[in-house]
Design an enzyme around this catalytic site. Structure first.
Site, PDB file in Angstrom:
ATOM      1  N   CYS A 254      28.436  14.489 -24.633  1.00  0.00           N
ATOM      2  CA  CYS A 254      27.641  15.446 -25.403  1.00  0.00           C
ATOM      3  C   CYS A 254      26.144  15.173 -25.385  1.00  0.00           C
ATOM      4  O   CYS A 254      25.361  15.981 -24.927  1.00  0.00           O
ATOM      5  CB  CYS A 254      28.182  15.484 -26.835  1.00  0.00           C
ATOM      6  SG  CYS A 254      29.823  16.186 -26.881  1.00  0.00           S
TER       7      CYS A 254
ATOM      8  N   ASN B 287      22.273  17.362 -32.469  1.00  0.00           N
ATOM      9  CA  ASN B 287      22.652  16.361 -31.473  1.00  0.00           C
ATOM     10  C   ASN B 287      21.446  15.717 -30.821  1.00  0.00           C
ATOM     11  O   ASN B 287      21.390  14.500 -30.654  1.00  0.00           O
ATOM     12  CB  ASN B 287      23.533  17.005 -30.391  1.00  0.00           C
ATOM     13  CG  ASN B 287      24.943  16.463 -30.471  1.00  0.00           C
ATOM     14  OD1 ASN B 287      25.350  15.958 -31.507  1.00  0.00           O
ATOM     15  ND2 ASN B 287      25.668  16.534 -29.373  1.00  0.00           N
TER      16      ASN B 287
ATOM     17  N   GLU C  57      33.806  11.539 -30.829  1.00  0.00           N
ATOM     18  CA  GLU C  57      35.021  10.991 -30.233  1.00  0.00           C
ATOM     19  C   GLU C  57      35.372   9.690 -30.955  1.00  0.00           C
ATOM     20  O   GLU C  57      34.502   8.921 -31.323  1.00  0.00           O
ATOM     21  CB  GLU C  57      34.818  10.731 -28.739  1.00  0.00           C
ATOM     22  CG  GLU C  57      34.759  12.039 -27.966  1.00  0.00           C
ATOM     23  CD  GLU C  57      34.856  11.846 -26.463  1.00  0.00           C
ATOM     24  OE1 GLU C  57      35.485  10.863 -26.033  1.00  0.00           O
ATOM     25  OE2 GLU C  57      34.276  12.676 -25.745  1.00  0.00           O
TER      26      GLU C  57
ATOM     27  N   LYS D 271      23.376  23.173 -33.626  1.00  0.00           N
ATOM     28  CA  LYS D 271      24.142  22.182 -32.866  1.00  0.00           C
ATOM     29  C   LYS D 271      23.212  21.351 -31.993  1.00  0.00           C
ATOM     30  O   LYS D 271      23.234  20.125 -32.010  1.00  0.00           O
ATOM     31  CB  LYS D 271      25.201  22.883 -32.013  1.00  0.00           C
ATOM     32  CG  LYS D 271      25.914  21.976 -31.025  1.00  0.00           C
ATOM     33  CD  LYS D 271      26.770  20.919 -31.687  1.00  0.00           C
ATOM     34  CE  LYS D 271      27.352  19.978 -30.646  1.00  0.00           C
ATOM     35  NZ  LYS D 271      28.138  18.907 -31.247  1.00  0.00           N
TER      36      LYS D 271
HETATM   37  C1  UDX Z   1      33.774  20.914 -24.826  1.00  0.00           C
HETATM   38  C2  UDX Z   1      32.388  21.148 -24.263  1.00  0.00           C
HETATM   39  O1  UDX Z   1      32.329  20.512 -22.973  1.00  0.00           O
HETATM   40  C3  UDX Z   1      31.313  20.546 -25.110  1.00  0.00           C
HETATM   41  O2  UDX Z   1      30.048  21.097 -24.707  1.00  0.00           O
HETATM   42  C4  UDX Z   1      31.505  20.907 -26.537  1.00  0.00           C
HETATM   43  O3  UDX Z   1      30.561  20.161 -27.323  1.00  0.00           O
HETATM   44  C5  UDX Z   1      32.909  20.577 -26.975  1.00  0.00           C
HETATM   45  O4  UDX Z   1      33.866  21.306 -26.154  1.00  0.00           O
HETATM   46  P1  UDX Z   1      35.501  19.094 -24.277  1.00  0.00           P
HETATM   47  O5  UDX Z   1      36.558  19.588 -25.211  1.00  0.00           O
HETATM   48  O6  UDX Z   1      35.401  17.637 -24.012  1.00  0.00           O
HETATM   49  O7  UDX Z   1      34.039  19.535 -24.758  1.00  0.00           O
HETATM   50  O8  UDX Z   1      35.691  19.894 -22.918  1.00  0.00           O
HETATM   51  P2  UDX Z   1      36.712  19.477 -21.760  1.00  0.00           P
HETATM   52  O9  UDX Z   1      37.234  18.110 -22.006  1.00  0.00           O
HETATM   53  O10 UDX Z   1      35.989  19.805 -20.508  1.00  0.00           O
HETATM   54  O11 UDX Z   1      37.950  20.493 -21.985  1.00  0.00           O
HETATM   55  C6  UDX Z   1      37.772  21.855 -21.784  1.00  0.00           C
HETATM   56  C7  UDX Z   1      39.174  22.457 -21.478  1.00  0.00           C
HETATM   57  O12 UDX Z   1      39.021  23.831 -21.159  1.00  0.00           O
HETATM   58  C8  UDX Z   1      39.843  21.800 -20.265  1.00  0.00           C
HETATM   59  O13 UDX Z   1      41.132  21.390 -20.639  1.00  0.00           O
HETATM   60  C9  UDX Z   1      39.914  22.935 -19.220  1.00  0.00           C
HETATM   61  O14 UDX Z   1      41.084  22.870 -18.433  1.00  0.00           O
HETATM   62  C10 UDX Z   1      39.936  24.145 -20.100  1.00  0.00           C
HETATM   63  N1  UDX Z   1      39.487  25.391 -19.439  1.00  0.00           N
HETATM   64  C11 UDX Z   1      38.438  25.368 -18.553  1.00  0.00           C
HETATM   65  C12 UDX Z   1      40.172  26.594 -19.742  1.00  0.00           C
HETATM   66  O15 UDX Z   1      41.124  26.597 -20.506  1.00  0.00           O
HETATM   67  N2  UDX Z   1      39.748  27.747 -19.152  1.00  0.00           N
HETATM   68  C13 UDX Z   1      38.714  27.777 -18.259  1.00  0.00           C
HETATM   69  O16 UDX Z   1      38.395  28.849 -17.752  1.00  0.00           O
HETATM   70  C14 UDX Z   1      38.044  26.553 -17.938  1.00  0.00           C
HETATM   71  C1  UDX Z   2      28.118  12.897 -30.670  1.00  0.00           C
HETATM   72  C2  UDX Z   2      27.685  13.318 -32.078  1.00  0.00           C
HETATM   73  O1  UDX Z   2      27.705  12.176 -32.940  1.00  0.00           O
HETATM   74  C3  UDX Z   2      28.647  14.391 -32.603  1.00  0.00           C
HETATM   75  O2  UDX Z   2      28.203  14.828 -33.872  1.00  0.00           O
HETATM   76  C4  UDX Z   2      28.672  15.561 -31.616  1.00  0.00           C
HETATM   77  O3  UDX Z   2      29.565  16.567 -32.032  1.00  0.00           O
HETATM   78  C5  UDX Z   2      29.088  15.076 -30.233  1.00  0.00           C
HETATM   79  O4  UDX Z   2      28.211  14.027 -29.789  1.00  0.00           O
HETATM   80  P1  UDX Z   2      29.911  11.295 -29.614  1.00  0.00           P
HETATM   81  O5  UDX Z   2      29.112  11.537 -28.385  1.00  0.00           O
HETATM   82  O6  UDX Z   2      31.377  11.429 -29.587  1.00  0.00           O
HETATM   83  O7  UDX Z   2      29.375  12.288 -30.784  1.00  0.00           O
HETATM   84  O8  UDX Z   2      29.638   9.789 -30.095  1.00  0.00           O
HETATM   85  P2  UDX Z   2      28.554   9.085 -31.007  1.00  0.00           P
HETATM   86  O9  UDX Z   2      29.279   8.259 -31.973  1.00  0.00           O
HETATM   87  O10 UDX Z   2      27.537  10.008 -31.480  1.00  0.00           O
HETATM   88  O11 UDX Z   2      27.859   8.062 -29.930  1.00  0.00           O
HETATM   89  C6  UDX Z   2      27.198   8.620 -28.827  1.00  0.00           C
HETATM   90  C7  UDX Z   2      26.547   7.482 -28.056  1.00  0.00           C
HETATM   91  O12 UDX Z   2      25.468   6.934 -28.822  1.00  0.00           O
HETATM   92  C8  UDX Z   2      27.486   6.323 -27.742  1.00  0.00           C
HETATM   93  O13 UDX Z   2      27.209   5.843 -26.426  1.00  0.00           O
HETATM   94  C9  UDX Z   2      27.088   5.261 -28.758  1.00  0.00           C
HETATM   95  O14 UDX Z   2      27.314   3.943 -28.285  1.00  0.00           O
HETATM   96  C10 UDX Z   2      25.596   5.530 -28.879  1.00  0.00           C
HETATM   97  N1  UDX Z   2      25.009   5.089 -30.141  1.00  0.00           N
HETATM   98  C11 UDX Z   2      25.405   5.669 -31.306  1.00  0.00           C
HETATM   99  C12 UDX Z   2      24.025   4.107 -30.122  1.00  0.00           C
HETATM  100  O15 UDX Z   2      23.681   3.562 -29.060  1.00  0.00           O
HETATM  101  N2  UDX Z   2      23.444   3.727 -31.287  1.00  0.00           N
HETATM  102  C13 UDX Z   2      23.808   4.275 -32.484  1.00  0.00           C
HETATM  103  O16 UDX Z   2      23.254   3.891 -33.518  1.00  0.00           O
HETATM  104  C14 UDX Z   2      24.828   5.269 -32.493  1.00  0.00           C
END
Ligand code: UDX
Ligand code: UDX
Length: 436
Positions: free
Chosen positions: A263, A211, A155, A207
């Site tokens: 995540c 992660n 993100e 994946k």
């Molecule tokens: C999602 C997964 O949660 C995460 O595990 C993966 O790594 C990345 O994809 P995210 O995109 O943040 O992450 O999910 P979310 O923000 O919950 O959005 C999912 C969307 O699916 C929502 O807009 C929801 O309304 C929609 N949805 C849910 C459908 O279209 N159909 C359904 O049956 C249920």
């Molecule tokens: C993570 C993975 O990086 C990405 O590859 C996967 O697809 C989704 O999950 P995200 O969760 O969006 O992405 O953010 P990321 O930048 O990884 O940070 C995750 C958390 O770790 C945050 O709370 C960040 O503050 C923390 N973080 C990250 C630390 O505390 N120390 C670090 O060195 C890096």
């Protein structure tokens, strides 16, 4: 050019849909949430992600990107279907696959010719087989191939991570499906992005293994930081020296109040659950989860040592988002810290550049401010929880004059210690020298 449907227009679905349309494909993003689709049709972007709005607008204008809530029709009209619905943490740590199941059923009911069905959401190893079985139960002779194509989007950097991935992992059972997916990502051939072809189960595992390792690294450096505090070492210098070893790399060695996001926490619990279910536990990941939980509460302990009696005091909390460049507060350290502070009778003054609206849903009754200056005014202490640039560049002289008492807990180690000392701040951080 391929006809692609994205089912689930959340943060991953929308970024992926916009990215694939930028690659030249015809993409329809669908979602059961009609309001979300109405917003998108009217040009509004329901999530905060730098560069996403212009990417969506450009491709809508070129007629390559569309939005629909008619999931059944979009399945019938497409050749490739991406599943990007939410897979939140369910009970006992396992992924809640309810949304995936309802989408798989909708696909089974609407298959009308050969299609590639591709899951991008993070799903436990073995989910691919489960989805195939759901579809074949509905349509025994269904003509489709299943693909696992996990996302590695961060993100705040999701557009960059989609357009310039370190690797694309494609888990398939047939060469036909692999060829289709190579065409989907053909635009990436130009910059020679590694396209890795694996089995479905291997792609699902990549994946989680990736992660969980990143999260493990963070818990590891947090534990080292905590020990540094006890032995008088400086974790920044330790991390820098570690990171110069190519095998370790400097990435993800920044200590802090504990990681958050939608995540890491849920993926680690899901991986641990998969391990237990398959009689192959992962105690290192279990330990990293425990370390992360205690790191967040450790920050409150630090504050108690700085102020001793919290009750009735005013504490400014700077940074609510789980990381900078996002408004997302899911699993953010700020939730644990603010909850503990409220329980201790603290008057909380909170500020974040963009995450206040989301945080208000969880803590409607604390005081919110439009600037860090407003939040710290007459505060007995200040805690920094998110490394927003505006906190990095904070004028510490101004901060001192605004606060009632110059006490600061910098959980992201972004402030200059020498400067804090020259201004007679009482300060603490994570893994570095603190004031006596
Ligand atoms: C999602 C997964 O949660 C995460 O595990 C993966 O790594 C990345 O994809 P995210 O995109 O943040 O992450 O999910 P979310 O923000 O919950 O959005 C999912 C969307 O699916 C929502 O807009 C929801 O309304 C929609 N949805 C849910 C459908 O279209 N159909 C359904 O049956 C249920
Ligand atoms: C993570 C993975 O990086 C990405 O590859 C996967 O697809 C989704 O999950 P995200 O969760 O969006 O992405 O953010 P990321 O930048 O990884 O940070 C995750 C958390 O770790 C945050 O709370 C960040 O503050 C923390 N973080 C990250 C630390 O505390 N120390 C670090 O060195 C890096």
């Amino acid at each position: 050019m391929r006809r692609i449907t994205i089912i689930g227009t959340g943060y991953v679905g929308l970024v992926s849909g916009a990215g694939l349309s930028e690659f030249g494909h015809h993409v329809i993003c669908s979602d059961v949430d009609k309001n979300k689709i109405k917003e998108l049709k009217s040009g509004q972007i329901p999530i905060y992600e730098r560069g996403l709005e212009s990417l969506v607008k450009q491709n809508v204008a070129k007629g390559r990107l569309h939005f629909s809530w008619d999931v059944h029709k979009v399945i019938q009209d497409s050749e490739i279907i991406f599943i990007t619905v939410g897979t939140p943490q369910g009970n006992n740590g396992e992924s809640d696959l309810g949304a995936v199941e309802s989408v798989a059923k909708a696909i089974g009911e609407n298959l009308n010719g050969y299609k590639v069905i591709c899951t991008k959401s993070t799903v436990p190893v073995g989910t691919g087989k489960w989805i195939e079985d759901i579809i074949r139960t509905i349509q025994p002779n269904a003509d489709f191939d299943y693909v696992s194509n996990p996302e590695f989007l961060r993100e705040g950097a999701a557009i960059k991570d989609f357009m310039h991935p370190d690797r694309v992992v494609i888990g398939t059972r047939t060469s036909k499906a692999l060829e289709v997916m190579r065409e989907v990502y053909r635009a990436l051939y130009i910059n020679e992005t590694p396209i890795l072809s694996t089995s479905v189960e291997t792609a699902e595992m990549v994946k989680y293994a990736s992660n969980a390792f990143l999260a493990l690294k963070i818990s590891y450096i947090n534990e080292i930081a905590n020990l540094c505090e006890m032995v008088g070492a400086d974790v920044h210098e330790v991390a820098r020296a570690m990171g110069l070893d190519g095998r370790i790399s400097p990435k993800f060695l920044h200590p802090g109040p504990g990681f958050g996001g939608s995540c890491f926490p849920k993926d680690m619990h899901a991986l641990v659950a998969t391990g237990l279910k398959n009689n192959s536990p992962l105690p290192t990941i279990e330990a990293a989860i425990k370390t992360n939980v205690s790191q967040k509460t450790r920050m409150v302990g630090k504050l108690k040592r700085l102020i001793n009696d919290l009750n009735g005091k005013t504490v400014a909390v700077l940074g609510l988002a789980f990381k900078p460049q996002t408004d997302d507060v899911r699993e953010a350290a700020s939730k644990v810290v603010v909850s503990e502070l409220v329980k201790s009778g603290v008057i909380v003054h909170a500020y974040d550049p963009i995450a206040i609206e989301n945080f208000k849903n969880h803590f409607p009754d604390i005081n919110y401010f439009g600037s860090w200056q407003g939040a710290v005014k007459d505060a007995d202490a200040c805690i920094i929880l998110t490394e927003w640039n505006e906190f990095r560049g904070m004028d510490l002289g101004e901060l001192k004059t605004l606060m009632k008492v110059p006490i600061i807990l910098d959980t992201k180690n972004i402030l200059n210690i020498q400067e804090l000392e020259s201004l007679d701040f009482t300060y603490d951080n994570v893994g570095r020298r603190k004031s006596e």
